[in-house]
Design a protein around this motif. Structure first.
Motif, PDB file in Angstrom:
ATOM      1  N   ARG A 120       2.503   9.089  -6.819  1.00  0.00           N
ATOM      2  CA  ARG A 120       3.093  10.556  -6.980  1.00  0.00           C
ATOM      3  C   ARG A 120       4.325  10.403  -8.009  1.00  0.00           C
ATOM      4  NH1 ARG A 120       5.612  10.788  -2.451  1.00  0.00           N
ATOM      5  NH2 ARG A 120       4.907   9.461  -0.958  1.00  0.00           N
ATOM      6  N   ARG A 121       4.160   9.478  -8.657  1.00  0.00           N
ATOM      7  CA  ARG A 121       5.049   9.233  -9.895  1.00  0.00           C
ATOM      8  C   ARG A 121       6.427   8.890  -9.382  1.00  0.00           C
ATOM      9  NH1 ARG A 121       0.826   8.192 -11.310  1.00  0.00           N
ATOM     10  NH2 ARG A 121      -0.300   8.840 -13.118  1.00  0.00           N
ATOM     11  N   ASP A 122       6.477   8.070  -8.433  1.00  0.00           N
ATOM     12  CA  ASP A 122       7.879   7.583  -7.833  1.00  0.00           C
ATOM     13  C   ASP A 122       8.496   6.390  -8.696  1.00  0.00           C
ATOM     14  OD1 ASP A 122      10.083   6.357  -6.386  1.00  0.00           O
ATOM     15  OD2 ASP A 122       9.332   7.345  -4.590  1.00  0.00           O
ATOM     16  N   ALA A 123       9.237   6.551  -9.344  1.00  0.00           N
ATOM     17  CA  ALA A 123       9.798   5.475 -10.368  1.00  0.00           C
ATOM     18  C   ALA A 123      10.306   4.204  -9.659  1.00  0.00           C
ATOM     19  CB  ALA A 123      10.537   6.007 -11.388  1.00  0.00           C
ATOM     20  N   ARG A 124      11.117   4.571  -8.652  1.00  0.00           N
ATOM     21  CA  ARG A 124      11.612   3.781  -7.840  1.00  0.00           C
ATOM     22  C   ARG A 124      10.736   2.585  -7.071  1.00  0.00           C
ATOM     23  NH1 ARG A 124      17.337   5.938  -4.868  1.00  0.00           N
ATOM     24  NH2 ARG A 124      18.435   6.271  -6.838  1.00  0.00           N
ATOM     25  N   ARG A 127      -0.661   4.240 -13.983  1.00  0.00           N
ATOM     26  CA  ARG A 127      -1.761   5.373 -14.446  1.00  0.00           C
ATOM     27  C   ARG A 127      -2.880   5.501 -13.203  1.00  0.00           C
ATOM     28  NH1 ARG A 127      -4.474   4.351 -20.077  1.00  0.00           N
ATOM     29  NH2 ARG A 127      -5.294   6.180 -19.258  1.00  0.00           N
ATOM     30  N   PHE A 128      -3.359   4.605 -12.688  1.00  0.00           N
ATOM     31  CA  PHE A 128      -4.491   4.609 -11.790  1.00  0.00           C
ATOM     32  C   PHE A 128      -4.270   4.424 -10.338  1.00  0.00           C
ATOM     33  CE2 PHE A 128      -6.267   3.601 -15.841  1.00  0.00           C
ATOM     34  CZ  PHE A 128      -7.201   4.649 -16.261  1.00  0.00           C
ATOM     35  N   ALA A 129      -2.868   4.423  -9.862  1.00  0.00           N
ATOM     36  CA  ALA A 129      -2.302   4.246  -8.501  1.00  0.00           C
ATOM     37  C   ALA A 129      -3.255   5.257  -7.575  1.00  0.00           C
ATOM     38  CB  ALA A 129      -0.896   4.331  -8.387  1.00  0.00           C
ATOM     39  N   GLY A 130      -3.337   6.408  -7.926  1.00  0.00           N
ATOM     40  CA  GLY A 130      -4.010   7.502  -7.409  1.00  0.00           C
ATOM     41  C   GLY A 130      -5.389   6.933  -6.971  1.00  0.00           C
ATOM     42  N   ALA A 137       0.918  -1.221   0.070  1.00  0.00           N
ATOM     43  CA  ALA A 137       0.024  -0.125  -0.032  1.00  0.00           C
ATOM     44  C   ALA A 137       0.905   1.217  -0.014  1.00  0.00           C
ATOM     45  CB  ALA A 137      -0.884   0.075   1.279  1.00  0.00           C
ATOM     46  N   ALA A 138       2.030   1.232   0.558  1.00  0.00           N
ATOM     47  CA  ALA A 138       2.847   2.357   0.936  1.00  0.00           C
ATOM     48  C   ALA A 138       3.660   2.381  -0.567  1.00  0.00           C
ATOM     49  CB  ALA A 138       3.771   2.073   1.976  1.00  0.00           C
ATOM     50  N   LEU A 139       3.753   1.636  -1.443  1.00  0.00           N
ATOM     51  CA  LEU A 139       4.375   1.571  -2.429  1.00  0.00           C
ATOM     52  C   LEU A 139       3.422   2.018  -3.635  1.00  0.00           C
ATOM     53  CD1 LEU A 139       6.544  -1.687  -2.920  1.00  0.00           C
ATOM     54  CD2 LEU A 139       7.655   0.416  -2.655  1.00  0.00           C
TER      55      LEU A 139
END
Length: 207
Positions: free
Chosen positions: A32-36, A76-79, A24-26
């Protein structure tokens, strides 16, 4: 008393709640578009999601495409992910399963191995199948199947070449069983008309 090694190992291993919290944290960081974070999410969940894609599409090649498209949607839809409604694994599995079902709908013979399809169509000692039922050779039967609507083609392929029941086909294609019955019956009727037209004499009554 000596310590229980198995109990110690179980305590050291991350539990389901801990794993869900990490995923969930990932996902939150991915929103927030965190590639890592996306790379870490992929490494943590890709194996199980790939297994799900294989179970639905039945081929590794198809599953790889489904998994790639699924992770694009996850990015795309993580938010939109809401931990109050579903666990991270359930949410991602739903995305991948829907991608797999979409793949099956787009590809008429997806879910049926090409080698198996060829064997079932050409085997002379096989039990009665479509080629025997309509007195057609494998090449002509394949051509006629290609003229059916994609959903009819897929349902018939799963029924005859994969041996799935109508309820199993309904589950695979995520469709009501009544709809599946209609697809199969109308598809078979279309095949019957094409086969009869092939054997019908030309105008004038002469062959």
């Amino acid at each position: 008393m000596s310590p229980d090694v198995s109990t110690d190992a179980a305590l050291c291993a991350p539990g389901p709640d801990e794993k869900s919290a990490r995923l969930a944290a990932l996902i939150e960081r991915v929103s927030r578009r965190d590639a890592r974070a996306f790379e870490a999410l992929y490494r943590a969940s890709a194996p199980s999601l790939f297994g799900l894609a294989v179970r639905v599409t039945r081929t590794t090649e198809s599953a790889e495409e489904v998994l790639q498209d699924g992770f694009i949607k996850i990015w795309r839809f993580a938010g939109s992910y809401d931990p109050a409604k579903a666990s991270p694994s359930t949410w991602m599995s739903s995305i991948v399963k829907n991608q797999a079902l979409d793949y099956l709908r787009r590809n008429p013979y997806a879910g049926v191995y090409v080698e198996e399809l060829d064997e079932r169509l050409t085997a002379s000692d096989a039990e009665p199948d479509l080629s025997h039922e309509f007195s057609l050779d494998a090449e002509r039967l394949s051509f006629y199947l290609g003229r059916l609507a994609p959903v009819q083609r897929q349902a018939i392929a799963l029924a005859y070449f994969r041996g799935q029941s109508q309820s199993e086909i309904a589950n695979t294609l995520d469709a009501p069983i009544g709809t599946v019955k209609t697809w199969i019956s109308r598809g078979l009727e279309s095949l019957r008309r094409m086969a009869e037209a092939r054997h019908a004499p030309p105008r004038g009554g002469l062959y």
